[in-house]
Design a protein around this motif. Structure first.
Motif, PDB file in Angstrom:
ATOM      1  N   GLU A 102      12.008   9.447   9.955  1.00  0.00           N
ATOM      2  CA  GLU A 102      12.532  10.676  10.543  1.00  0.00           C
ATOM      3  C   GLU A 102      13.456  10.394  11.723  1.00  0.00           C
ATOM      4  OE1 GLU A 102       9.459  13.475  11.469  1.00  0.00           O
ATOM      5  OE2 GLU A 102       8.483  13.182   9.522  1.00  0.00           O
ATOM      6  N   LYS A 103      13.142   9.358  12.498  1.00  0.00           N
ATOM      7  CA  LYS A 103      13.891   9.083  13.727  1.00  0.00           C
ATOM      8  C   LYS A 103      14.591   7.730  13.638  1.00  0.00           C
ATOM      9  CE  LYS A 103      10.545  11.583  16.537  1.00  0.00           C
ATOM     10  NZ  LYS A 103       9.558  11.479  17.608  1.00  0.00           N
ATOM     11  N   PRO A 104      15.794   7.642  14.213  1.00  0.00           N
ATOM     12  CA  PRO A 104      16.460   6.336  14.271  1.00  0.00           C
ATOM     13  C   PRO A 104      15.749   5.412  15.250  1.00  0.00           C
ATOM     14  CG  PRO A 104      17.789   8.028  15.361  1.00  0.00           C
ATOM     15  CD  PRO A 104      16.594   8.712  14.784  1.00  0.00           C
ATOM     16  N   GLY A 105      16.000   4.117  15.109  1.00  0.00           N
ATOM     17  CA  GLY A 105      15.413   3.124  16.009  1.00  0.00           C
ATOM     18  C   GLY A 105      15.125   1.832  15.276  1.00  0.00           C
ATOM     19  N   GLU A 106      14.525   0.896  16.007  1.00  0.00           N
ATOM     20  CA  GLU A 106      14.125  -0.376  15.400  1.00  0.00           C
ATOM     21  C   GLU A 106      12.626  -0.316  15.124  1.00  0.00           C
ATOM     22  OE1 GLU A 106      15.638  -4.508  16.521  1.00  0.00           O
ATOM     23  OE2 GLU A 106      13.625  -4.496  17.391  1.00  0.00           O
ATOM     24  N   TYR A 107      12.244  -0.678  13.917  1.00  0.00           N
ATOM     25  CA  TYR A 107      10.849  -0.639  13.492  1.00  0.00           C
ATOM     26  C   TYR A 107      10.432  -2.018  12.981  1.00  0.00           C
ATOM     27  CZ  TYR A 107      11.300   4.459  13.542  1.00  0.00           C
ATOM     28  OH  TYR A 107      11.498   5.762  13.923  1.00  0.00           O
ATOM     29  N   THR A 108       9.165  -2.332  13.188  1.00  0.00           N
ATOM     30  CA  THR A 108       8.592  -3.547  12.610  1.00  0.00           C
ATOM     31  C   THR A 108       7.721  -3.127  11.439  1.00  0.00           C
ATOM     32  OG1 THR A 108       8.586  -4.685  14.732  1.00  0.00           O
ATOM     33  CG2 THR A 108       7.136  -5.569  13.016  1.00  0.00           C
ATOM     34  N   ILE A 109       8.060  -3.641  10.273  1.00  0.00           N
ATOM     35  CA  ILE A 109       7.283  -3.376   9.062  1.00  0.00           C
ATOM     36  C   ILE A 109       6.375  -4.568   8.818  1.00  0.00           C
ATOM     37  CG2 ILE A 109       7.420  -3.038   6.565  1.00  0.00           C
ATOM     38  CD1 ILE A 109      10.183  -1.758   7.037  1.00  0.00           C
ATOM     39  N   ALA A 110       5.099  -4.313   8.586  1.00  0.00           N
ATOM     40  CA  ALA A 110       4.151  -5.377   8.255  1.00  0.00           C
ATOM     41  C   ALA A 110       3.705  -5.213   6.810  1.00  0.00           C
ATOM     42  CB  ALA A 110       2.942  -5.338   9.183  1.00  0.00           C
ATOM     43  N   VAL A 111       3.689  -6.319   6.093  1.00  0.00           N
ATOM     44  CA  VAL A 111       3.227  -6.335   4.706  1.00  0.00           C
ATOM     45  C   VAL A 111       2.036  -7.271   4.626  1.00  0.00           C
ATOM     46  CG1 VAL A 111       3.822  -6.911   2.324  1.00  0.00           C
ATOM     47  CG2 VAL A 111       5.536  -5.848   3.816  1.00  0.00           C
ATOM     48  N   LYS A 112       0.945  -6.751   4.113  1.00  0.00           N
ATOM     49  CA  LYS A 112      -0.291  -7.529   3.978  1.00  0.00           C
ATOM     50  C   LYS A 112      -0.631  -7.641   2.500  1.00  0.00           C
ATOM     51  CE  LYS A 112      -4.998  -7.656   5.742  1.00  0.00           C
ATOM     52  NZ  LYS A 112      -5.990  -6.976   6.579  1.00  0.00           N
ATOM     53  N   VAL A 113      -0.934  -8.863   2.058  1.00  0.00           N
ATOM     54  CA  VAL A 113      -1.242  -9.115   0.651  1.00  0.00           C
ATOM     55  C   VAL A 113      -2.614  -9.774   0.557  1.00  0.00           C
ATOM     56  CG1 VAL A 113      -0.537 -10.322  -1.449  1.00  0.00           C
ATOM     57  CG2 VAL A 113       1.199  -9.409   0.098  1.00  0.00           C
ATOM     58  N   THR A 114      -3.408  -9.314  -0.402  1.00  0.00           N
ATOM     59  CA  THR A 114      -4.670  -9.968  -0.738  1.00  0.00           C
ATOM     60  C   THR A 114      -4.531 -10.508  -2.149  1.00  0.00           C
ATOM     61  OG1 THR A 114      -5.915  -8.448   0.659  1.00  0.00           O
ATOM     62  CG2 THR A 114      -7.168  -9.675  -1.001  1.00  0.00           C
ATOM     63  N   ASP A 115      -4.798 -11.806  -2.319  1.00  0.00           N
ATOM     64  CA  ASP A 115      -4.685 -12.388  -3.658  1.00  0.00           C
ATOM     65  C   ASP A 115      -5.996 -12.231  -4.421  1.00  0.00           C
ATOM     66  OD1 ASP A 115      -6.410 -14.530  -2.947  1.00  0.00           O
ATOM     67  OD2 ASP A 115      -4.751 -15.887  -2.545  1.00  0.00           O
ATOM     68  N   VAL A 116      -5.998 -12.625  -5.678  1.00  0.00           N
ATOM     69  CA  VAL A 116      -7.175 -12.449  -6.530  1.00  0.00           C
ATOM     70  C   VAL A 116      -8.355 -13.302  -6.091  1.00  0.00           C
ATOM     71  CG1 VAL A 116      -5.871 -11.682  -8.549  1.00  0.00           C
ATOM     72  CG2 VAL A 116      -6.330 -14.133  -8.232  1.00  0.00           C
ATOM     73  N   PHE A 117      -8.127 -14.255  -5.169  1.00  0.00           N
ATOM     74  CA  PHE A 117      -9.194 -15.096  -4.653  1.00  0.00           C
ATOM     75  C   PHE A 117      -9.791 -14.538  -3.364  1.00  0.00           C
ATOM     76  CE2 PHE A 117      -6.038 -18.115  -6.582  1.00  0.00           C
ATOM     77  CZ  PHE A 117      -6.684 -18.200  -7.800  1.00  0.00           C
ATOM     78  N   GLY A 118      -9.218 -13.430  -2.858  1.00  0.00           N
ATOM     79  CA  GLY A 118      -9.723 -12.811  -1.637  1.00  0.00           C
ATOM     80  C   GLY A 118      -9.025 -13.270  -0.375  1.00  0.00           C
ATOM     81  N   ASN A 119      -7.987 -14.092  -0.488  1.00  0.00           N
ATOM     82  CA  ASN A 119      -7.247 -14.551   0.687  1.00  0.00           C
ATOM     83  C   ASN A 119      -6.225 -13.503   1.101  1.00  0.00           C
ATOM     84  OD1 ASN A 119      -8.458 -17.205   0.620  1.00  0.00           O
ATOM     85  ND2 ASN A 119      -7.177 -17.587  -1.155  1.00  0.00           N
ATOM     86  N   ASP A 120      -6.033 -13.348   2.427  1.00  0.00           N
ATOM     87  CA  ASP A 120      -5.060 -12.406   2.959  1.00  0.00           C
ATOM     88  C   ASP A 120      -3.889 -13.142   3.574  1.00  0.00           C
ATOM     89  OD1 ASP A 120      -6.471 -10.047   2.417  1.00  0.00           O
ATOM     90  OD2 ASP A 120      -7.631 -10.231   4.258  1.00  0.00           O
ATOM     91  N   GLY A 121      -2.717 -12.555   3.463  1.00  0.00           N
ATOM     92  CA  GLY A 121      -1.528 -13.038   4.143  1.00  0.00           C
ATOM     93  C   GLY A 121      -0.768 -11.845   4.677  1.00  0.00           C
ATOM     94  N   ILE A 122      -0.043 -12.045   5.763  1.00  0.00           N
ATOM     95  CA  ILE A 122       0.719 -10.957   6.358  1.00  0.00           C
ATOM     96  C   ILE A 122       2.071 -11.492   6.823  1.00  0.00           C
ATOM     97  CG2 ILE A 122      -0.250 -11.245   8.674  1.00  0.00           C
ATOM     98  CD1 ILE A 122      -0.253  -8.148   8.891  1.00  0.00           C
ATOM     99  N   VAL A 123       3.084 -10.631   6.722  1.00  0.00           N
ATOM    100  CA  VAL A 123       4.421 -10.973   7.176  1.00  0.00           C
ATOM    101  C   VAL A 123       5.026  -9.717   7.799  1.00  0.00           C
ATOM    102  CG1 VAL A 123       5.579 -10.473   4.980  1.00  0.00           C
ATOM    103  CG2 VAL A 123       6.606 -12.099   6.542  1.00  0.00           C
ATOM    104  N   THR A 124       5.885  -9.898   8.801  1.00  0.00           N
ATOM    105  CA  THR A 124       6.550  -8.761   9.426  1.00  0.00           C
ATOM    106  C   THR A 124       8.058  -8.905   9.309  1.00  0.00           C
ATOM    107  OG1 THR A 124       6.556  -9.803  11.612  1.00  0.00           O
ATOM    108  CG2 THR A 124       4.694  -8.369  11.084  1.00  0.00           C
TER     109      THR A 124
END
Length: 130
Positions: A102-124
């Motif tokens: 809705e508003k202009p600006g700089e945003y940080t998007i975080a993506v979190k993934v869980t694999d089929v083994f239950g491990n998590d990873g995140i990237v921004t």
């Protein structure tokens, strides 16, 4: 390791989950010896990194929420997960997501993934909305 592509066009952003590195050897080492051969056979039949994604989620404004210690909190605002129809049949995951800000600006998007083994990873990723 989680890999994503982001494209900002005006107020709309597209996030694509574009890759995932999975530590298969560590997973196999953690299993009982009698199960390892069966698991190796199953793992050998998987052709794509996408087969190893169980769940992924996006926080569209990651730096917006912090706990009492000022640590960032991941808010699950969008997700795609493997839906099991039966023991052997699953629905495909969605690997692209869209958001209109809705508003202009700089945003940080975080993506979190869980694999089929239950491990998590995140990237921004940072995006600029005009």
């Amino acid at each position: 390791t989680v890999k994503v592509n982001t494209v900002a066009d005006g107020k709309e952003v597209m996030v694509e989950l574009s890759g995932l590195e999975v530590d298969v050897e560590s997973f196999l080492d953690s299993q009982k010896a009698e199960r390892r051969e069966e698991l190796k056979k199953w793992l050998g039949g998987e052709k794509s990194w996408q087969s190893f994604v169980d769940f992924w989620a996006i926080d569209w404004d990651y730096e917006d929420l912090k706990n009492a210690n000022k640590e960032l909190i991941f808010e699950n605002e969008w997700q795609s997960f493997r839906k099991r129809k039966s023991k052997s049949v699953t629905e495909d995951l969605v690997f692209k997501a869209f958001k209109t800000y809705e508003k202009p600006g700089e945003y940080t998007i975080a993506v979190k993934v869980t694999d089929v083994f239950g491990n998590d990873g995140i990237v921004t990723k940072k995006v600029v909305i005009k």
